[in-house]
Every structure is written in structure tokens, then in C-alpha cells.
Design an enzyme around this catalytic site. Structure first.
Site, PDB file in Angstrom:
ATOM      1  N   TRP A 185      30.610 -29.868  24.410  1.00  0.00           N
ATOM      2  CA  TRP A 185      32.025 -29.762  25.191  1.00  0.00           C
ATOM      3  C   TRP A 185      31.865 -31.023  27.235  1.00  0.00           C
ATOM      4  CZ3 TRP A 185      33.762 -27.996  29.725  1.00  0.00           C
ATOM      5  CH2 TRP A 185      35.552 -27.617  29.664  1.00  0.00           C
ATOM      6  N   ASP A 197      20.518 -26.601  40.848  1.00  0.00           N
ATOM      7  CA  ASP A 197      20.105 -27.998  39.875  1.00  0.00           C
ATOM      8  C   ASP A 197      18.807 -27.346  39.644  1.00  0.00           C
ATOM      9  OD1 ASP A 197      19.855 -30.016  38.695  1.00  0.00           O
ATOM     10  OD2 ASP A 197      20.937 -31.431  40.005  1.00  0.00           O
ATOM     11  N   HIS A 218      33.237 -15.705  24.504  1.00  0.00           N
ATOM     12  CA  HIS A 218      32.477 -16.222  23.617  1.00  0.00           C
ATOM     13  C   HIS A 218      31.161 -17.373  24.242  1.00  0.00           C
ATOM     14  CE1 HIS A 218      30.773 -16.927  19.741  1.00  0.00           C
ATOM     15  NE2 HIS A 218      30.397 -18.087  19.827  1.00  0.00           N
ATOM     16  N   VAL A 219      30.539 -17.116  24.347  1.00  0.00           N
ATOM     17  CA  VAL A 219      29.374 -18.279  25.346  1.00  0.00           C
ATOM     18  C   VAL A 219      28.910 -19.456  24.197  1.00  0.00           C
ATOM     19  CG1 VAL A 219      27.201 -18.347  26.371  1.00  0.00           C
ATOM     20  CG2 VAL A 219      28.645 -16.370  26.702  1.00  0.00           C
ATOM     21  N   LEU A 220      29.303 -20.606  24.620  1.00  0.00           N
ATOM     22  CA  LEU A 220      28.250 -21.594  22.995  1.00  0.00           C
ATOM     23  C   LEU A 220      26.893 -21.270  23.306  1.00  0.00           C
ATOM     24  CD1 LEU A 220      30.751 -24.447  24.177  1.00  0.00           C
ATOM     25  CD2 LEU A 220      30.401 -23.256  21.655  1.00  0.00           C
ATOM     26  N   PHE A 239      25.369 -30.435  35.620  1.00  0.00           N
ATOM     27  CA  PHE A 239      24.342 -29.987  34.071  1.00  0.00           C
ATOM     28  C   PHE A 239      25.358 -29.152  33.721  1.00  0.00           C
ATOM     29  CE2 PHE A 239      23.336 -27.339  38.098  1.00  0.00           C
ATOM     30  CZ  PHE A 239      22.878 -26.415  37.781  1.00  0.00           C
TER      31      PHE A 239
END
Length: 524
Positions: A161, A239, A151-153, A132
Site C-alpha cells: 500500500w 525507528d 481493519h488492519v492490514l 518504514f
């Protein structure tokens, strides 16, 4: 254990990594794993039945730069049962200390997951790769988000990605032994909206043979497809849907923890009160905290289904069958009578086979009594042989890490990593050295472990082989739930464009002699 086979398997992994990493780039790989240990079943057992016997092994792979500092790490948990193998990508993270011009993260992730899936694939047994995607700052390297280079998406970029990264894993198998499908669910997004997350290769598939699909494969991979919904959703650690499962289980009278021996009660029907179907479960997931308030979580499955199951897998499937063929959400009061223990069923059938019908009259015995000689069981009894055979299937020689840890030691070094500091280069270098020294002290006090690898693939070839589509050469990963800086680049390079221009057919131009003007019609 055959160390030779394990060494050859690791050499194959290193060779694959060298083939996909940039030419001349130097890194150091550390791979450790655990022995399979008894674990809670992924799927809750139907009422009055035993949960599946499940074992789990952990794999942890790290990538270090030439400055001896961690730049990336990934953890994969491998669950095995008699009828299914599941690879759960638990965590992945980067430190941000990777030079921007290099891009080893995506090819390394694709190659490692592919290699692990191959080594854990059993003939005739389905295999699932599951994860996930949830955007966060950091998962494995504390403080790594503070130095500014990481850098955080956002959520949307992250799901894209991961789909693009797992696409080579899905398409690596080209033989006819398995059919491969990818399934994606983003709670709150319909089928059309979900296609925007699919990799570019999705558009090149024939319309009737799309590899990527909206939806879930739970009915195909669950051990009892006709069981209540709570028995169809896997329960992975940390999760979002697993936490939701725990909350829903509180609605069941006399409920116990999800992974109890008899779950949830011998007398219950195993149905939730508020959620009656899988579709309702996924619809309500969109309103969960992890999936609402502007946040987005993507659930991805790769399913490898054997086209011709082996006899053993067919026997396992038959053994999992119960007298009930379907479950009705409104009429399950007699589920405790419908389901019965597989072991009791097996014992009863064996007893019926081996015991002939007794005669009403007992035959009188006569003659001398000859006592039987005692037999001493050897170490090579049927039971031990069957146990060794089972262990070899669940834990093959190939695919093991360079260092093998017991579960307690693995938990110790994993927790240590979460207490270190990666907020600057000096702290990251010191933390890397400390973690590697701790692993070495547990296993080999005087040995130096790890493998130096040098990339041998050019950027153009690496893009074509690993991703199968245009990818960025400046990808930076931060973790499974928040990965990569991506810079768009053109889908085809100049060389390809030039070739396409040469081979394009010329446009037909009509000559002047072939053009006829329509005669004017006089009004007079």
C-alpha cells in the site's frame, strides 16, 4: 513573515485536495506545523568531527468527516541540513469511521506528501522522503481498533500500500532538474522477492530505467559516504533500525549516545566490532525482533537528486570532504588523526589566505599616531543578514500550516491526542472536539480554524490521476504501520475494455484456395 504567501500556499494545497477527492464528498482539513528547531543530527558524526547542524519542523494534518469526527491523521517531520532535506513520514492513522464507499485516504496522503516535498525542495539540494512500514493496530487514535469497523492490514499488504501511495509522489516531477528513484528494503527478502511489493507502474518502466529498486540509497545521501557504517544509517525517532544502532554503539569503547557532540569518542575509530559493512547491517536486521517471528518491516526511500547542483551545494560538498578518501574495516586505528573539525580547517585556511608571510625583520614605524574612531554595529550587520538568509532557506514561507506552534506546544497537543478515546462514535466526536479546542486555546482563543473542502473528482478520474494504476475505492487506513482495507477491482473499466476491443486488429484468416495439402507418397 509574509502571511500572504503562506495563505496562497495553503489555498494551493486545498485546491489539490479538492481535485483528487471524490465528487460531492465533504471534509474538513486541519493543518498545523512548528517552527524549525535545533535537532539531533540524523547521521552520526565520524570520530573527532562535529555532527551536521540540523533543524526539524513538524507537520500534522487531520481529516474530519461531516459528523465532526476525525477519520485520518498524518505526521511528517522535515529535517534540513546544508546539504540535504529529509521528509520522514512519522505516523499515520485512521479511526475507521469513514464510510466504506469513500476512499480519500490514499489520494490525500499522496497529495499532501507531494505538496510538502515541493514546498521544501531547495535548488541544487537533494531531497529524500523516508518511512518504514510496520503493521500495528493503532498509532494516533487510542481505542479506534476496538469498535470493529477499523481493519488492519498485515505486513505484506501494508508495504504494498505504501509503495503504491508514494508512487505518484515519485512520478510527479517530470522536468529534467531532478532524477527520481525509489528504494525498498524488506529485511530477509532478496531482490526478486522485493519486487512483489512494487506498484503496478514498475512494470511499465523501461527495463533499464526502473524507478523502483531493491536496496538502499544511504551511500548517496549520507554526508560522509566513506565514513564507518554507523555514520551512514539515519537515526529517526521510533525507528527499528535506530534502536539497532543504539545497541551496536554499545560495542564501541568509551561510547557515548549516538548524537553526542563528538561521536562516539575522539580516540575511537567509530567501527562496530560485530558489524563491519552496511550489507552486514541489513542482513542482521532480518533477525531483529521487529523483522522476525513472522513479522515484516519495509523501509522505503524516495530520492530526488538534482541533475545540476548549485555552486552553494558544491561548496558544501567540498567543505564536508576530509583528507581520508576511504575507510578500511580492518585498518582504522588512525581515524582520529585523519578526521579533523571542519571549523578548525576553515579557520586555518582563512588565516593562511589573509595573513601574508611575515618578514624576518620588523619594519620600524614612524610618524604621528592617529587613533581610529569607534564604529557602532547596526542591526543590519553581515552576521544578522547571513542568519536571516539561512533561516529563510530552511523555513520558506510556503508550506507552513494554518496554525504555527512552538515545539513545546506541539508536543503538548500531540501527547493529548494519544490520551483520548476513539472506541465509539460518541467518544470519538467528543475527543475530536476536545483536541481542536485545545489547539485553539493555545493559539487563537476566539478563532475557528480549519478548512472545509468538497471533492470535485469522479472515481474513475481520481484513480487515473492519483494512483496511476488500478486502486481500490474502499481503502481504509489505520496507521503508518498497519493501513488499509483493500478490495480488488479490475485494472481497466468496461469503457476501456470496449475501446480496446474496437481498436484491436482483426485476425487474418487463410482462405481455402491458399491451403495446399501435401501430396501422399505411394509405397508401391
Amino acid at each position: 513573515m509574509d502571511e500572504g504567501q503562506s495563505a496562497l500556499s495553503r489555498a494551493e494545497l486545498y485546491s489539490r485536495l479538492q481535485a483528487v477527492l471524490g465528487a460531492g464528498s465533504a471534509y474538513r482539513i486541519h493543518h498545523l506545523s512548528t517552527r524549525p528547531t535545533k535537532a539531533d543530527a540524523l547521521f552520526a558524526a565520524p570520530p573527532a568531527t562535529r555532527p551536521q547542524r540540523t533543524k526539524c519542523e513538524s507537520h500534522f494534518l487531520t481529516l474530519s468527516s461531516t459528523r465532526n469526527v476525525f477519520v485520518y491523521a498524518i505526521e511528517v517531520l522535515v529535517y534540513t541540513t546544508a546539504s540535504l532535506t529529509t521528509l520522514f513520514v512519522s505516523k499515520a492513522d485512521s479511526t475507521g469511521y469513514l464510510p466504506r464507499q469513500e476512499s480519500p485516504i490514499r489520494p490525500l496522503t499522496s497529495t499532501f506528501v507531494t505538496w510538502l516535498a515541493e514546498t521544501r525542495q531547495r535548488p541544487g539540494i537533494p531531497l529524500v522522503v523516508s518511512l518504514f512500514a510496520r503493521a500495528q493496530d493503532q498509532y494516533l487514535f487510542p481505542g479506534s481498533v476496538d469498535h470493529g469497523a477499523k481493519h488492519v492490514l498485515d505486513d505484506r499488504q501494508l508495504v504494498k500500500w505504501w509503495c503504491k501511495t508514494l508512487d505518484p509522489v515519485l512520478r510527479h516531477h517530470t522536468d529534467d532538474a531532478y532524477t527520481t528513484r525509489a528504494h525498498v528494503i524488506v529485511p530477509g527478502f532478496d531482490s526478486y522477492e522485493t519486487t512483489q511489493f512494487f506498484p503496478p507502474s514498475y512494470r511499465s518502466d523501461p527495463p533499464d530505467q526502473r524507478r523502483w529498486r531493491h536496496g538502499h540509497p544511504l551511500l548517496d545521501i549520507a554526508p560522509n559516504p566513506s565514513a564507518p557504517p554507523r555514520c551512514l544509517v539515519p537515526h529517526f525517532p521510533d525507528d527499528p533500525k535506530a534502536r539497532y544502532l543504539d545497541e551496536l554503539d554499545a560495542e564501541i569503547p568509551d561510547s557515548q549516545p549516538s548524537q553526542s557532540f563528538f561521536s562516539p569518542s575522539k580516540k575511537g575509530n567509530g567501527m562496530w566490532k560485530s558489524i563491519r559493512t552496511l550489507d552486514q547491517f541489513w542482513d542482521t536486521m532480518a533477525f531483529r525482533q521487529e523483522c522476525s517471528s513472522g513479522r515484516m518491516v519495509g523501509f522505503i526511500w524516495l530520492v530526488f537528486t538534482p541533475t545540476q547542483p548549485t555552486i552553494q551545494s558544491l561548496e558544501d560538498s567540498v567543505a564536508n570532504l576530509t583528507p581520508a578518501t576511504s575507510f578500511n574495516a580492518d585498518d582504522l586505528l588512525g581515524a582520529d588523526q585523519i578526521f579533523s573539525s571542519q571549523e578548525s580547517l576553515g579557520q586555518a585556511s582563512e588565516a593562511n589566505k589573509s595573513s601574508p608571510r611575515k618578514s624576518s625583520r620588523r619594519k620600524k614605524l614612524s610618524g604621528p599616531i592617529i587613533p581610529r574612531q569607534p564604529k557602532i554595529k547596526s542591526s543590519s550587520s553581515n552576521l544578522s543578514s547571513r542568519s536571516d538568509k539561512s533561516n529563510s532557506k530552511e523555513w520558506p514561507e510556503k508550506g507552513r500550516g494554518q496554525i504555527l506552534l512552538e515545539h513545546a506546544s506541539y508536543t503538548r497537543v500531540h501527547d493529548l491526542l494519544l490520551r483520548l478515546d476513539f472506541s465509539n462514535v460518541d467518544a470519538a466526536t467528543s475527543s475530536t472536539r476536545k483536541w481542536l479546542s485545545e489547539v485553539t486555546a493555545i493559539t487563537m482563543p476566539t478563532a475557528d480554524w480549519g478548512k472545509e473542502i468538497t471533492g470535485a473528482q469522479s472515481d474513475v478520474d481520481r484513480t487515473a490521476v492519483v494512483t496511476g494504476a488500478a486502486t481500490s475505492t474502499s481503502d481504509q487506513v489505520n496507521d503508518l504501520s498497519g493501513m488499509l482495507v483493500r478490495k480488488k477491482r479490475k485494472n481497466i473499466d468496461v469503457g476501456v475494455q470496449a475501446s480496446a476491443a474496437v481498436e484491436a486488429p482483426a485476425v487474418n484468416v487463410l482462405g481455402a484456395s491458399m491451403i495446399r495439402k501435401k501430396p501422399k507418397v505411394s509405397n508401391s
